[in-house]
Enzyme design. Structure first.
Site, PDB file in Angstrom:
ATOM      1  CD1 TRP B 331      -2.789   1.668   0.952  1.00 23.95           C
ATOM      2  CD2 TRP B 331      -1.172   2.544   2.151  1.00 23.95           C
ATOM      3  NE1 TRP B 331      -3.249   2.765   1.052  1.00 23.95           N
ATOM      4  CE2 TRP B 331      -2.324   3.493   2.121  1.00 23.95           C
ATOM      5  CE3 TRP B 331      -0.278   2.393   3.096  1.00 23.95           C
ATOM      6  CZ2 TRP B 331      -2.401   4.495   2.825  1.00 23.95           C
ATOM      7  CZ3 TRP B 331      -0.105   3.969   3.875  1.00 23.95           C
ATOM      8  CH2 TRP B 331      -1.294   4.850   3.475  1.00 23.95           C
ATOM      9  CG  HIS B 332       3.697   2.431   3.323  1.00 26.42           C
ATOM     10  ND1 HIS B 332       3.013   1.247   3.879  1.00 26.42           N
ATOM     11  CD2 HIS B 332       3.435   3.418   3.832  1.00 26.42           C
ATOM     12  CE1 HIS B 332       2.677   1.662   5.233  1.00 26.42           C
ATOM     13  NE2 HIS B 332       2.957   3.028   5.063  1.00 26.42           N
ATOM     14  N   GLY B 333       3.726   1.899  -1.430  1.00 30.29           N
ATOM     15  CA  GLY B 333       4.647   2.137  -2.576  1.00 30.29           C
ATOM     16  C   GLY B 333       4.411   0.830  -3.510  1.00 30.29           C
ATOM     17  CG  PHE B 477       3.680   6.522   1.223  1.00 24.90           C
ATOM     18  CD1 PHE B 477       4.512   5.888   0.206  1.00 24.90           C
ATOM     19  CD2 PHE B 477       3.938   6.805   2.435  1.00 24.90           C
ATOM     20  CE1 PHE B 477       5.947   6.056   0.668  1.00 24.90           C
ATOM     21  CE2 PHE B 477       5.382   6.806   2.802  1.00 24.90           C
ATOM     22  CZ  PHE B 477       6.402   6.371   1.775  1.00 24.90           C
TER      23      PHE B 477
END
Lengths: 390, 477
Positions: B331-333, B477
């Site tokens: 989800w962050h990247g 993000f």
């Protein structure tokens, strides 16, 4: 309690509403202009216009103008902190952070060098335009098609030659990554003059200081070492008829001058009292003059040699004392004037763009000397674009 | 727009506040409509304006999500829908939301990795289509998804589009959280208290968060940037760099979250806190109760529980845990390093759970446990900050003295050990170690606190003029 709570509200509003109100009144009364905030409604809200408005707001901010200088001065006085472009070295030497970062960060041979860059198709081949070799090869080939040779001169940044002046405890043998590029290009048949070895050698032999203490550039002594090497490299190429190089009566002579250099990195610190903190550097520069008239050296656009360069070519040449820069000194050694295009910070691409606009300069040329400071391999203005020639 | 730039501070915020408080309540709202619907509508419009400042067209996918999920919500809220159809609507909404996220956030990643696969099997690769990444899409997508899932689980949908879009596009939390669950905010959208005390506390939080970003995060960020950009730093410099990054990301993200809480309070909203002294954690399990609390809560409520949580046996619990952390990382990247980051945290959580939710080092003194946890977190931050997985491993090797420092590696010391660097790091260390958290600090207001808060804010504003544009880290993000 309510008094305290209202104070919080008032404090927020005093800053957030008071500042722009004051700014607008200042713009109307002092600058005699319409409030900048109204510009927001005069143009369509595109990304470019919005960001342009943001930038203008920062430039016009009265508070920024008032608060920034004393803050920077206080930070320097208390903490020795300077604006991010400059790095404090030992013995009052200052360095440009891009010069340092170029040596610290991965070179062009490392995958990380290309982060955020994408391959481009050129004549069906995948190339990455961040790779300086692409533009260099393309330029060489375009010149070759016109019968013109290319001589490349990567110029060492100050920390490559004086790393111990940046960090007193520096250990190890400093080998700039640019030297790998020089070897690589030579292996591919390019003509490249290496200034790293001669400058290090001169330093080791106890030559006078080769770079200015608080400037990104070389001293007149440093550029003279370079001029010797470049002039020899041009002669060795053999593209300029020997007769015109050696057997003439000397056209030029040298004249001693003294010049005060303040230092572009000292300027970059933005510390208001910088002129009190750091002294001027007084350096001896040899001015190149014409023997017959005593007039200072002047370029000749009709010369068979065209010089492309950046501020390393500008310093002492068009700056004070004038006609004492590397171009004049190479001309002195070759006994003939050169043609030149010089752009501060623009040696990677901008000079070639300027050349494309001044195509007549290529007429009757035998040699193009392309000089660029090594940090431009990573940070060159506009990168390393492929540039067509007229 | 960024909270710490002129445009927001001097124009956007006073304008939004002034108009907001000039808008009257709807004393006799229609059934299902909140008495604040006009104010919510104003906040929605300002949320769009705030968001479009980054890039005007970014607002289009957000509007599309808003409209679609509002309609899905209305439909799901009907009592006459068969369970299978409800499931189908839920699935369509999830596919739509995750699809948008997939295209904009993971499109390039997918293409690049597909190319890798193709070249592995000797097939010609294709030209990667570059897709712009709308800032904050991960956050508002999660907001919108939480709404649909909550409606599916039995919450009543909002009737007013203004209320719903206000929830998704509420500018304080729009681009970097805290990630709100609809069930937390639904009541407040309908009726919330606007009090002078709440507003003043919000101002205090805003002051404190502003100071964290400008005075702490940005200065130490320069140390981290220099160390991570270096080709091959010395071991000590590499440790110094990752420590600086640990401080930077904490004060940057916590600063943003605290400002978001403060801004929310100015408009009568009480958002959830996102941090609770995470570097005081004595285990990774504890860390995830204190770090980015809104994300871990969201993942637990909507992913971990949906996967069965710990109700389907021990083995499945471990799988769920690992899956949640892997997806949390992703989800962050859209980069392998984030997946790796999630995998390490997932592994640590699994190991700790294996010991009965106690770390295997549970019997050591608390200080040692805290130090060990911080050590693990530091290692994982390398993956978070690096320019890709190979760089992360290279940097880790440098930290443990397993690489040959670059020829000019000594020069890094001149950039990262200046007196002001040491002072910045020392102040950050004290701010991390001291026990008072900004949330508690701002709960009650006193004159000395006003002096501290306003002083920090003023110094921050002055320093802002000497810093380059420096957006919050979590915007990426």
């Amino acid at each position: 309690m309510r008094k305290l709570e209202w104070t919080f509200v008032a404090a927020l509003l005093a800053v957030c509403a008071g500042f722009p109100l004051f700014q607008s009144i200042h713009e109307m009364t002092v600058d005699k202009d319409a409030p900048h905030v109204l510009d927001l409604f005069r143009k369509s809200p595109t990304k470019e216009n919005l960001h342009h408005w943001d930038d203008n707001a920062k430039d016009r901010s009265v508070f920024a103008k008032w608060l920034r200088p004393p803050t920077l001065q206080l930070r320097y006085n208390l903490l020795g902190e300077m604006a991010p472009k400059s790095v404090q070295g030992a013995e009052d030497w200052l360095f440009y952070n891009q010069d340092v970062d170029y040596l610290l960060q991965p070179p062009y041979t490392d995958e990380r060098f290309y982060k955020g860059a994408f391959d481009t198709l050129i004549e069906g081949k995948r190339v990455n335009l961040r790779d300086p070799r692409v533009a260099i090869t393309d330029f060489r080939d375009r010149l070759k098609a016109r019968g013109i040779e290319l001589l490349l001169i990567p110029i060492p940044g100050k920390p490559s030659i004086y790393p111990e002046k940046l960090y007193a405890g520096f250990q190890g043998s400093p080998v700039s990554p640019t030297r790998a590029l020089i070897d690589d290009l030579r292996a591919q048949g390019f003509h490249v003059a290496d200034l790293f070895g001669p400058l290090m050698e001169a330093k080791a032999k106890g030559a006078p200081q080769l770079y200015l203490r608080r400037d990104t550039h070389w001293t007149p002594q440093g550029l003279e070492v370079a001029a010797d090497i470049v002039a020899r490299a041009i002669r060795d190429l053999g593209v300029i008829p020997q007769a015109t190089v050696t057997s003439q009566v000397p056209k030029f002579a040298l004249q001693d001058t003294l010049v005060d250099r303040w230092g572009d990195i000292a300027e970059m610190t933005k510390v208001p009292d910088r002129k009190k903190i750091w002294a001027l550097e007084n350096v001896k520069a040899d001015r190149v003059i014409e023997v017959l008239t005593g007039a200072p050296y002047k370029d000749d656009p009709a010369s068979p040699i065209l010089w492309l360069g950046d501020s390393f070519s500008r310093i002492y040449q068009t700056d004070a004392p004038g006609s004492a820069g590397v171009i004049a000194h190479v001309a002195y050694r070759l006994n003939r004037p050169l043609a030149s295009i010089v752009n501060d910070g623009g040696a990677s691409t901008v000079v070639r763009q300027q050349l494309a606009r001044r195509g007549e300069l290529l007429k009757d040329k035998k040699l193009v000397v392309w000089t660029f400071v090594e940090r431009d391999l990573r940070f060159g203005s506009k990168g390393w674009q492929v540039q067509e020639l007229p | 727009m960024v909270f710490t730039e002129d445009m927001f501070l001097y124009y956007f915020l006073p304008l939004v506040l002034a108009v907001y408080y000039l808008i009257p309540f709807d004393k006799n709202p229609k059934p299902g409509r909140s008495r604040y619907w006009m104010r919510n509508l104003w906040l929605t419009l300002m949320g769009y304006l705030f968001y479009s400042w980054f890039e005007p067209w970014f607002v289009l996918p957000m509007m599309f999500t808003n409209v679609a999920d509002y309609l899905f919500g209305i439909y799901l809220g009907r009592d006459d829908i068969a369970p299978r159809r409800r499931k189908l609507v839920l699935a369509v909404s999830m596919v739509m939301n995750l699809g948008l996220l997939g295209v904009f956030k993971y499109g390039v990643f997918t293409q690049v990795n597909l190319n890798h696969l193709l070249s592995l099997v000797g097939q010609p690769v294709f030209s990667v289509l570059q897709i712009a990444f709308p800032i904050g899409i991960s956050f508002y997508t999660f907001h919108s998804m939480s709404y649909i899932i909550d409606i599916y689980r039995g919450e009543r949908p909002v009737k007013s589009f203004a209320d719903f879009s206000c929830f998704v596009s509420l500018f304080p939390q729009l681009v970097a959280g805290p990630i709100l669950r609809y069930n937390v905010l639904s009541q407040q959208l309908h009726s919330r208290t606007h009090s002078l005390n709440l507003f003043a506390r919000g101002v205090m939080l805003f002051f404190v968060g502003f100071g964290m970003k400008i005075l702490l995060a940005n200065p130490v960020g320069r140390i981290a940037d220099a160390a991570f950009a270096a080709q091959s730093p010395h071991a000590m410099d590499a440790w110094w760099g990752v420590l600086a990054y640990a401080f930077q990301i904490y004060f940057d993200f916590n600063g943003y979250s605290v400002m978001a809480l403060g801004l929310g309070m100015m408009f009568g909203f009480e958002l959830i806190r996102n941090f609770n002294a995470p570097y005081h954690s004595d285990s990774i399990t504890d860390f995830w109760r204190r770090w980015h609390i809104s994300l871990s809560t969201w993942l637990r409520e909507y992913l971990y529980i949906s996967l069965g949580g710990n109700r389907k046996g021990e083995r499945r619990t471990y799988i769920n845990l690992a899956l949640v952390m892997l997806l949390g990382g992703f989800w962050h990247g859209a980069q392998w390093q984030f997946i790796f980051w999630g995998a390490i945290h997932g592994t640590m959580l699994g190991l700790e759970r294996w010991g009965g939710k106690k770390p295997f080092y549970a019997n050591l003194p608390r200080q040692v446990r805290v130090a060990f946890t911080f050590f693990v977190v530091l290692i994982t931050w390398v993956f978070f900050r690096a320019d890709g997985l190979p760089h992360a491993f290279h940097y880790l090797a440098a930290m443990f003295g397993m690489t040959q420092p670059g020829p000019f590696a000594d020069l890094l010391k001149a950039e990262i050990y200046q007196f002001h660097n040491l002072l910045d790091m020392a102040i950050c260390a004290v701010a991390v170690v001291q026990p008072v958290q900004s949330y508690e600090f701002c709960r009650t207001l006193t004159w000395p606190k006003f002096a501290v808060g306003f002083g920090v804010f003023l110094v921050g504003v002055v320093m802002m003029y000497t810093q380059a544009f420096n957006p919050f880290l979590y915007f990426q993000f």
